[in-house]
Design a protein around this motif. Structure first.
Motif, PDB file in Angstrom:
ATOM      1  N   LEU A 162       8.608 -39.026   1.108  1.00 58.11           N
ATOM      2  CA  LEU A 162      10.018 -39.184   1.448  1.00 58.11           C
ATOM      3  C   LEU A 162      10.725 -37.843   1.281  1.00 58.11           C
ATOM      4  CD1 LEU A 162      12.642 -40.777   2.024  1.00 58.11           C
ATOM      5  CD2 LEU A 162      12.758 -41.289  -0.425  1.00 58.11           C
ATOM      6  N   ILE A 163      11.400 -37.414   2.329  1.00 57.68           N
ATOM      7  CA  ILE A 163      12.218 -36.200   2.288  1.00 57.68           C
ATOM      8  C   ILE A 163      13.656 -36.603   2.566  1.00 57.68           C
ATOM      9  CG2 ILE A 163      12.634 -33.923   3.253  1.00 57.68           C
ATOM     10  CD1 ILE A 163       9.323 -35.497   3.962  1.00 57.68           C
ATOM     11  N   VAL A 164      14.561 -36.274   1.642  1.00 54.70           N
ATOM     12  CA  VAL A 164      15.975 -36.596   1.819  1.00 54.70           C
ATOM     13  C   VAL A 164      16.774 -35.303   1.825  1.00 54.70           C
ATOM     14  CG1 VAL A 164      15.744 -38.848   0.733  1.00 54.70           C
ATOM     15  CG2 VAL A 164      16.373 -36.892  -0.662  1.00 54.70           C
ATOM     16  N   GLY A 165      17.832 -35.272   2.608  1.00 53.11           N
ATOM     17  CA  GLY A 165      18.661 -34.083   2.685  1.00 53.11           C
ATOM     18  C   GLY A 165      20.025 -34.387   3.255  1.00 53.11           C
ATOM     19  N   ASN A 166      20.940 -33.457   3.045  1.00 58.60           N
ATOM     20  CA  ASN A 166      22.295 -33.589   3.560  1.00 58.60           C
ATOM     21  C   ASN A 166      22.300 -33.267   5.048  1.00 58.60           C
ATOM     22  OD1 ASN A 166      25.043 -33.416   4.149  1.00 58.60           O
ATOM     23  ND2 ASN A 166      25.547 -32.464   2.200  1.00 58.60           N
ATOM     24  N   SER A 167      22.808 -34.188   5.849  1.00 63.34           N
ATOM     25  CA  SER A 167      22.784 -34.017   7.304  1.00 63.34           C
ATOM     26  C   SER A 167      23.656 -32.852   7.771  1.00 63.34           C
ATOM     27  CB  SER A 167      23.252 -35.308   7.988  1.00 63.34           C
ATOM     28  OG  SER A 167      24.547 -35.680   7.541  1.00 63.34           O
ATOM     29  N   TRP A 223      14.169 -41.421   9.664  1.00 62.16           N
ATOM     30  CA  TRP A 223      13.050 -41.170  10.573  1.00 62.16           C
ATOM     31  C   TRP A 223      11.789 -41.709   9.909  1.00 62.16           C
ATOM     32  CZ3 TRP A 223      12.349 -39.218  15.437  1.00 62.16           C
ATOM     33  CH2 TRP A 223      11.042 -38.831  15.784  1.00 62.16           C
ATOM     34  N   ILE A 224      11.094 -42.623  10.611  1.00 65.00           N
ATOM     35  CA  ILE A 224       9.920 -43.289  10.029  1.00 65.00           C
ATOM     36  C   ILE A 224       8.705 -42.984  10.893  1.00 65.00           C
ATOM     37  CG2 ILE A 224       8.990 -45.480   9.201  1.00 65.00           C
ATOM     38  CD1 ILE A 224      11.802 -46.621   9.412  1.00 65.00           C
ATOM     39  N   GLU A 225       7.657 -42.535  10.249  1.00 64.97           N
ATOM     40  CA  GLU A 225       6.369 -42.360  10.907  1.00 64.97           C
ATOM     41  C   GLU A 225       5.278 -42.623   9.882  1.00 64.97           C
ATOM     42  OE1 GLU A 225       6.653 -38.395  12.343  1.00 64.97           O
ATOM     43  OE2 GLU A 225       6.220 -37.480  10.407  1.00 64.97           O
ATOM     44  N   ARG A 226       4.049 -42.640  10.327  1.00 62.80           N
ATOM     45  CA  ARG A 226       2.947 -42.933   9.414  1.00 62.80           C
ATOM     46  C   ARG A 226       2.892 -41.880   8.292  1.00 62.80           C
ATOM     47  NH1 ARG A 226      -1.648 -45.926   9.610  1.00 62.80           N
ATOM     48  NH2 ARG A 226      -1.228 -46.491  11.805  1.00 62.80           N
ATOM     49  N   GLY A 227       3.030 -42.339   7.076  1.00 65.10           N
ATOM     50  CA  GLY A 227       2.887 -41.475   5.911  1.00 65.10           C
ATOM     51  C   GLY A 227       4.097 -40.626   5.584  1.00 65.10           C
ATOM     52  N   ARG A 228       5.202 -40.746   6.342  1.00 64.25           N
ATOM     53  CA  ARG A 228       6.355 -39.905   6.051  1.00 64.25           C
ATOM     54  C   ARG A 228       7.656 -40.581   6.487  1.00 64.25           C
ATOM     55  NH1 ARG A 228       7.264 -33.826   8.361  1.00 64.25           N
ATOM     56  NH2 ARG A 228       7.393 -34.982  10.337  1.00 64.25           N
ATOM     57  N   VAL A 229       8.684 -40.417   5.635  1.00 64.41           N
ATOM     58  CA  VAL A 229      10.034 -40.900   5.928  1.00 64.41           C
ATOM     59  C   VAL A 229      11.000 -39.746   5.656  1.00 64.41           C
ATOM     60  CG1 VAL A 229      11.850 -42.545   5.340  1.00 64.41           C
ATOM     61  CG2 VAL A 229       9.455 -43.280   5.309  1.00 64.41           C
ATOM     62  N   ILE A 230      11.919 -39.518   6.595  1.00 63.75           N
ATOM     63  CA  ILE A 230      12.942 -38.486   6.432  1.00 63.75           C
ATOM     64  C   ILE A 230      14.303 -39.165   6.511  1.00 63.75           C
ATOM     65  CG2 ILE A 230      13.898 -36.343   7.337  1.00 63.75           C
ATOM     66  CD1 ILE A 230      11.184 -35.783   8.618  1.00 63.75           C
ATOM     67  N   ILE A 231      15.150 -38.905   5.528  1.00 62.77           N
ATOM     68  CA  ILE A 231      16.500 -39.476   5.500  1.00 62.77           C
ATOM     69  C   ILE A 231      17.509 -38.343   5.541  1.00 62.77           C
ATOM     70  CG2 ILE A 231      18.159 -40.874   4.229  1.00 62.77           C
ATOM     71  CD1 ILE A 231      15.892 -42.384   2.986  1.00 62.77           C
ATOM     72  N   ASN A 265      24.611 -39.864  -1.239  1.00 67.40           N
ATOM     73  CA  ASN A 265      23.706 -39.511  -2.331  1.00 67.40           C
ATOM     74  C   ASN A 265      22.593 -40.564  -2.384  1.00 67.40           C
ATOM     75  OD1 ASN A 265      22.475 -38.749  -4.752  1.00 67.40           O
ATOM     76  ND2 ASN A 265      24.418 -38.127  -5.659  1.00 67.40           N
ATOM     77  N   ILE A 266      21.553 -40.349  -1.594  1.00 68.40           N
ATOM     78  CA  ILE A 266      20.530 -41.365  -1.395  1.00 68.40           C
ATOM     79  C   ILE A 266      19.803 -41.708  -2.694  1.00 68.40           C
ATOM     80  CG2 ILE A 266      18.391 -41.915  -0.167  1.00 68.40           C
ATOM     81  CD1 ILE A 266      20.790 -41.961   1.594  1.00 68.40           C
ATOM     82  N   LEU A 267      19.462 -40.716  -3.484  1.00 72.26           N
ATOM     83  CA  LEU A 267      18.659 -40.983  -4.680  1.00 72.26           C
ATOM     84  C   LEU A 267      19.430 -41.823  -5.689  1.00 72.26           C
ATOM     85  CD1 LEU A 267      16.809 -37.571  -5.139  1.00 72.26           C
ATOM     86  CD2 LEU A 267      16.214 -39.555  -3.739  1.00 72.26           C
ATOM     87  N   ASP A 268      20.704 -41.554  -5.850  1.00 71.51           N
ATOM     88  CA  ASP A 268      21.524 -42.409  -6.711  1.00 71.51           C
ATOM     89  C   ASP A 268      21.733 -43.775  -6.073  1.00 71.51           C
ATOM     90  OD1 ASP A 268      21.745 -40.631  -8.728  1.00 71.51           O
ATOM     91  OD2 ASP A 268      23.811 -40.024  -8.318  1.00 71.51           O
ATOM     92  N   PHE A 269      21.892 -43.787  -4.758  1.00 70.67           N
ATOM     93  CA  PHE A 269      22.116 -45.039  -4.032  1.00 70.67           C
ATOM     94  C   PHE A 269      20.934 -45.997  -4.205  1.00 70.67           C
ATOM     95  CE2 PHE A 269      21.857 -47.323   0.143  1.00 70.67           C
ATOM     96  CZ  PHE A 269      22.974 -48.113  -0.050  1.00 70.67           C
ATOM     97  N   LEU A 270      19.732 -45.468  -4.190  1.00 74.43           N
ATOM     98  CA  LEU A 270      18.542 -46.294  -4.333  1.00 74.43           C
ATOM     99  C   LEU A 270      18.171 -46.566  -5.784  1.00 74.43           C
ATOM    100  CD1 LEU A 270      16.295 -44.795  -1.529  1.00 74.43           C
ATOM    101  CD2 LEU A 270      17.185 -47.114  -1.610  1.00 74.43           C
ATOM    102  N   GLY A 271      18.706 -45.804  -6.718  1.00 74.54           N
ATOM    103  CA  GLY A 271      18.354 -46.003  -8.118  1.00 74.54           C
ATOM    104  C   GLY A 271      17.072 -45.313  -8.503  1.00 74.54           C
ATOM    105  N   LEU A 272      17.053 -43.982  -8.351  1.00 76.74           N
ATOM    106  CA  LEU A 272      15.837 -43.213  -8.622  1.00 76.74           C
ATOM    107  C   LEU A 272      15.388 -43.345 -10.077  1.00 76.74           C
ATOM    108  CD1 LEU A 272      13.748 -41.106  -7.624  1.00 76.74           C
ATOM    109  CD2 LEU A 272      15.376 -39.329  -8.306  1.00 76.74           C
TER     110      LEU A 272
END
Length: 335
Positions: free
Chosen positions: A51-56, A117-125, A130-137
């Motif tokens: 999973l790769i997350v970043g500011n758009s 973005w979803i593909e085999r073995g990788r997700v990009i957000i 704040n995705i990591l806080d939103f999901l509860g890392l």
């Protein structure tokens, strides 16, 4: 102000909102490990994903996306959108979700967008959220509670978005109750103003919820090779919960329509009472006006013209006639 650019907080840096972003490796069994973007993370395990997350809006992240996905696909991830949707391209999917900002009020939900973005073995957000806080890392790091597949991650994102919506839906229900109470106290004008504002808010919420449900349903039924039956079940659960929120909004909208009809009926009843009062006054005073008008004609032969107390006699007769007319209407239940 000195014009010095504001330095990003440590929390923003930690959550990948500045620079290239944050990289997380999921082992597919509930475990997760984080790597710094500057490091070279290992490839995802056979059962896991990256999973790769970043500011758009971060230039570094946009440049990285362009190198990884190409000009066209990276533009899809970073371009703002007006509604949630799901687009499938070959064996990859692009999902756009809308989330209300924390602490939002029903009249100002402050929507935030996240693109996945979803593909085999990788997700990009890509998102300003704040995705990591939103999901509860933190909970993921403390135990084996991390998502086990990309679909599981999408389902959790949708469920967290629903969690933020539910308190707002309850607030809308309470406001509709207040409108109904206001209507009971016959403060129709105030109830009408509040109801119009509430109905506009409900329309905005429905535009937020229903496309999100359709996006999740589309992702569930698409033939992506790396989706298992469990993945589709998780997506179906998330779509059903989103649909339940939509059903609650629909129920509130129908209640609002009924309240609006009550307001119209109340106003119509008030108008009928007013018209009935005017009709009663007309029935009483029309014959009195006719009689007094005839007696006021400037012609000879008017009865009692030479009698000194004729005025009081006529007044008494008119009062008696008015009383008789009122008694007759009350007895006939006309008034």
């Amino acid at each position: 102000m000195d014009g010095t650019p504001k330095q990003p907080s440590d929390r923003a840096l930690h959550n990948g909102l500045v620079g290239v972003g944050a990289v997380l490796i999921f082992d597919g069994d509930g475990g997760m490990k984080r790597y710094e973007p500057s490091d070279v993370p290992p490839s995802a395990p056979p059962r896991g994903f990256k999973l790769i997350v970043g500011n758009s809006k971060a230039p570094e992240f946009k440049l990285w996306l362009r190198g990884e996905l190409g000009e066209f696909n990276s533009g899809l991830l970073t371009t703002p959108t007006s509604r949630a949707r799901c687009t499938v391209m070959d064996d990859r999917a692009l999902v756009m979700l809308r989330v209300v900002r924390p602490g939002a009020a029903p009249h100002d939900v402050g929507r935030q967008f996240l693109t996945v973005w979803i593909e085999r073995g990788r997700v990009i957000i890509a998102s300003e959220l704040n995705i990591l806080d939103f999901l509860g890392l933190t909970k993921w790091e403390q135990g084996a509670h991390a998502p086990i597949s990309p679909a599981d991650l999408i389902a959790r994102l949708a469920l967290r978005a629903t969690d933020r919506l539910e308190p707002l839906i309850e607030m809308l229900g309470d406001r509709l109750d207040e409108v109904e109470e206001t209507l009971i106290t016959h403060r129709t004008e105030r109830a009408q103003d509040n109801l119009e504002h509430l109905r506009r808010t409900l329309i905005n919420f429905r535009r937020l919820v229903w496309p999100q449900r359709d996006a999740l349903t589309t992702l569930e039924i698409e033939d992506l090779s790396f989706f298992s039956d469990r993945d589709r079940l998780r997506l179906r659960d998330a779509a059903m919960r989103t649909a339940r929120i939509g059903d609650e909004l629909q129920a509130l909208s129908e209640r609002a329509v009924l309240v609006h009809e009550e307001i119209i009926d109340d106003r119509a009843e008030q108008m009928n009472r007013t018209m009935l009062l005017l009709a009663a006054v007309t029935v009483v005073f029309s014959p009195l006006t006719l009689i007094s008008g005839m007696l006021g004609m400037n012609v000879s032969g008017i009865p009692l013209a030479d009698y000194g107390g004729a005025f009081w006699v006529v007044c008494g007769a008119l009062i008696a006639l008015a009383g008789a007319l009122v008694w007759w209407m009350r007895k006939s239940r006309l008034f």
